[in-house]
Design a protein around this motif. Sequence first.
Motif, PDB file in Angstrom:
ATOM      1  N   GLY A  53       0.831  -1.196   0.000  1.00 40.12           N
ATOM      2  CA  GLY A  53       0.000   0.000   0.000  1.00 40.12           C
ATOM      3  C   GLY A  53       0.861   1.238   0.000  1.00 40.12           C
ATOM      4  O   GLY A  53       1.839   1.329   0.749  1.00 40.12           O
ATOM      5  N   VAL A  54       0.534   2.198  -0.861  1.00 34.83           N
ATOM      6  CA  VAL A  54       1.276   3.459  -0.935  1.00 34.83           C
ATOM      7  C   VAL A  54       0.341   4.599  -0.576  1.00 34.83           C
ATOM      8  O   VAL A  54      -0.691   4.801  -1.228  1.00 34.83           O
ATOM      9  N   LEU A  55       0.707   5.338   0.480  1.00 32.92           N
ATOM     10  CA  LEU A  55      -0.078   6.488   0.931  1.00 32.92           C
ATOM     11  C   LEU A  55       0.638   7.768   0.559  1.00 32.92           C
ATOM     12  O   LEU A  55       1.842   7.913   0.775  1.00 32.92           O
ATOM     13  N   ALA A  56      -0.113   8.734   0.023  1.00 32.45           N
ATOM     14  CA  ALA A  56       0.449  10.039  -0.297  1.00 32.45           C
ATOM     15  C   ALA A  56      -0.623  11.099  -0.119  1.00 32.45           C
ATOM     16  O   ALA A  56      -1.823  10.806  -0.216  1.00 32.45           O
ATOM     17  N   THR A  57      -0.190  12.316   0.142  1.00 31.55           N
ATOM     18  CA  THR A  57      -1.128  13.434   0.215  1.00 31.55           C
ATOM     19  C   THR A  57      -1.010  14.332  -0.998  1.00 31.55           C
ATOM     20  O   THR A  57      -1.815  15.236  -1.178  1.00 31.55           O
ATOM     21  N   VAL A  58       0.007  14.070  -1.826  1.00 31.01           N
ATOM     22  CA  VAL A  58       0.237  14.846  -3.046  1.00 31.01           C
ATOM     23  C   VAL A  58       0.122  13.903  -4.238  1.00 31.01           C
ATOM     24  O   VAL A  58       0.847  12.895  -4.295  1.00 31.01           O
TER      25      VAL A  58
ATOM     26  N   THR B 292       1.166  14.012  -7.272  1.00 33.24           N
ATOM     27  CA  THR B 292       2.362  13.836  -8.097  1.00 33.24           C
ATOM     28  C   THR B 292       3.437  13.005  -7.403  1.00 33.24           C
ATOM     29  O   THR B 292       4.438  12.663  -8.029  1.00 33.24           O
ATOM     30  N   THR B 293       3.247  12.690  -6.138  1.00 28.56           N
ATOM     31  CA  THR B 293       4.168  11.805  -5.426  1.00 28.56           C
ATOM     32  C   THR B 293       3.673  10.366  -5.451  1.00 28.56           C
ATOM     33  O   THR B 293       4.471   9.425  -5.418  1.00 28.56           O
ATOM     34  N   LEU B 294       2.376  10.175  -5.534  1.00 28.63           N
ATOM     35  CA  LEU B 294       1.788   8.841  -5.461  1.00 28.63           C
ATOM     36  C   LEU B 294       2.276   7.947  -6.598  1.00 28.63           C
ATOM     37  O   LEU B 294       2.771   6.833  -6.360  1.00 28.63           O
ATOM     38  N   ALA B 295       2.149   8.407  -7.821  1.00 31.73           N
ATOM     39  CA  ALA B 295       2.523   7.578  -8.969  1.00 31.73           C
ATOM     40  C   ALA B 295       4.020   7.276  -9.023  1.00 31.73           C
ATOM     41  O   ALA B 295       4.402   6.111  -9.227  1.00 31.73           O
ATOM     42  N   PRO B 296       4.910   8.266  -8.835  1.00 34.76           N
ATOM     43  CA  PRO B 296       6.341   7.931  -8.885  1.00 34.76           C
ATOM     44  C   PRO B 296       6.766   6.906  -7.845  1.00 34.76           C
ATOM     45  O   PRO B 296       7.593   6.035  -8.135  1.00 34.76           O
TER      46      PRO B 296
ATOM     47  N   LEU C 298      -4.490   8.105  -2.317  1.00 30.25           N
ATOM     48  CA  LEU C 298      -4.293   9.536  -2.133  1.00 30.25           C
ATOM     49  C   LEU C 298      -5.212  10.011  -1.017  1.00 30.25           C
ATOM     50  O   LEU C 298      -6.419   9.791  -1.059  1.00 30.25           O
ATOM     51  N   VAL C 299      -4.629  10.658  -0.009  1.00 29.71           N
ATOM     52  CA  VAL C 299      -5.405  11.122   1.139  1.00 29.71           C
ATOM     53  C   VAL C 299      -5.954  12.504   0.818  1.00 29.71           C
ATOM     54  O   VAL C 299      -5.279  13.517   0.997  1.00 29.71           O
ATOM     55  N   ASP C 300      -7.176  12.536   0.348  1.00 25.90           N
ATOM     56  CA  ASP C 300      -7.793  13.802  -0.057  1.00 25.90           C
ATOM     57  C   ASP C 300      -7.919  14.756   1.124  1.00 25.90           C
ATOM     58  O   ASP C 300      -8.346  14.368   2.217  1.00 25.90           O
TER      59      ASP C 300
ATOM     60  N   LEU D 182       4.831   5.185   3.279  1.00 19.57           N
ATOM     61  CA  LEU D 182       4.501   6.608   3.347  1.00 19.57           C
ATOM     62  C   LEU D 182       5.319   7.302   2.265  1.00 19.57           C
ATOM     63  O   LEU D 182       6.540   7.444   2.386  1.00 19.57           O
ATOM     64  N   ALA D 183       4.659   7.728   1.199  1.00 17.39           N
ATOM     65  CA  ALA D 183       5.370   8.145  -0.007  1.00 17.39           C
ATOM     66  C   ALA D 183       6.222   9.389   0.171  1.00 17.39           C
ATOM     67  O   ALA D 183       7.257   9.524  -0.491  1.00 17.39           O
TER      68      ALA D 183
END
Length: 230
Positions: free
Chosen positions: A126-131, A133-137, A159-161, A195-196
């Motif tokens: 699982g990959v968590l990101a708040t941005v 453009t960071t999630l996909a990379p 993506l944490v909206d 945590l991305a």
Amino acid sequence: MTPSPNAPSSSPQPVKILALLHTTPVTVPDLSARAAQSAPNIRIINLLDDSLLSDVMAAGEVTPAVSARLRHYLQAAQDAGAGAIMTCCSSVGQALEDLAAEVQLPVLRIDLPMAARASALGERVGVLATVPTTLAPTADLIERLARQEGRPVQVTRKLVDGAYDARLAGNGEGHDRLVLAALQGLLDEVDVIVLAQASMARLLPALGDTGGVPVLSSPESGLAAALESL
């Protein structure tokens, strides 16, 4: 008195330099403190340009203008005598890798050791990101490393909206609450959580019980790898 030819040289050893490229001021004090604690003899040069991330987010990708600035910072690090440069932002990690051949020093990604460990810990990551453009990379990096090692992997991207906007507004508690809730929601679906963003590492002490699911962040392992490269 003529010194003995076997006497140790008194010439000072050259100082090793690590350049850190930041796209947010949030990561500067944390990584500087970590470096001072683990490698006090290493000189850290912090290169900060918070327009990089905002421009990438606005365009949804790394633009030619952003790449041109990244090239400038790579050259600046080399001119400053750095033995290596590490990007502290996953959003520009691939772009830095693509430019690495243009300089004569290692170009590192803070998230690479974290991604390698995640791909080795389980098939469901699982990959968590708040941005965005960071999630996909970050997810792409994990998938790429797993392929290179011949490992099956299934990456769940989350993506944490609202979390990033909350932090921009100075609502750190709201940001943390949203991220922790999203993390709890992933626990039953994955074998390991990433945590991305390096800035998310500060949440680790607040995680509580994760049911044995490892939660990885990038600052500690990324910095250790960068220091070892010098």
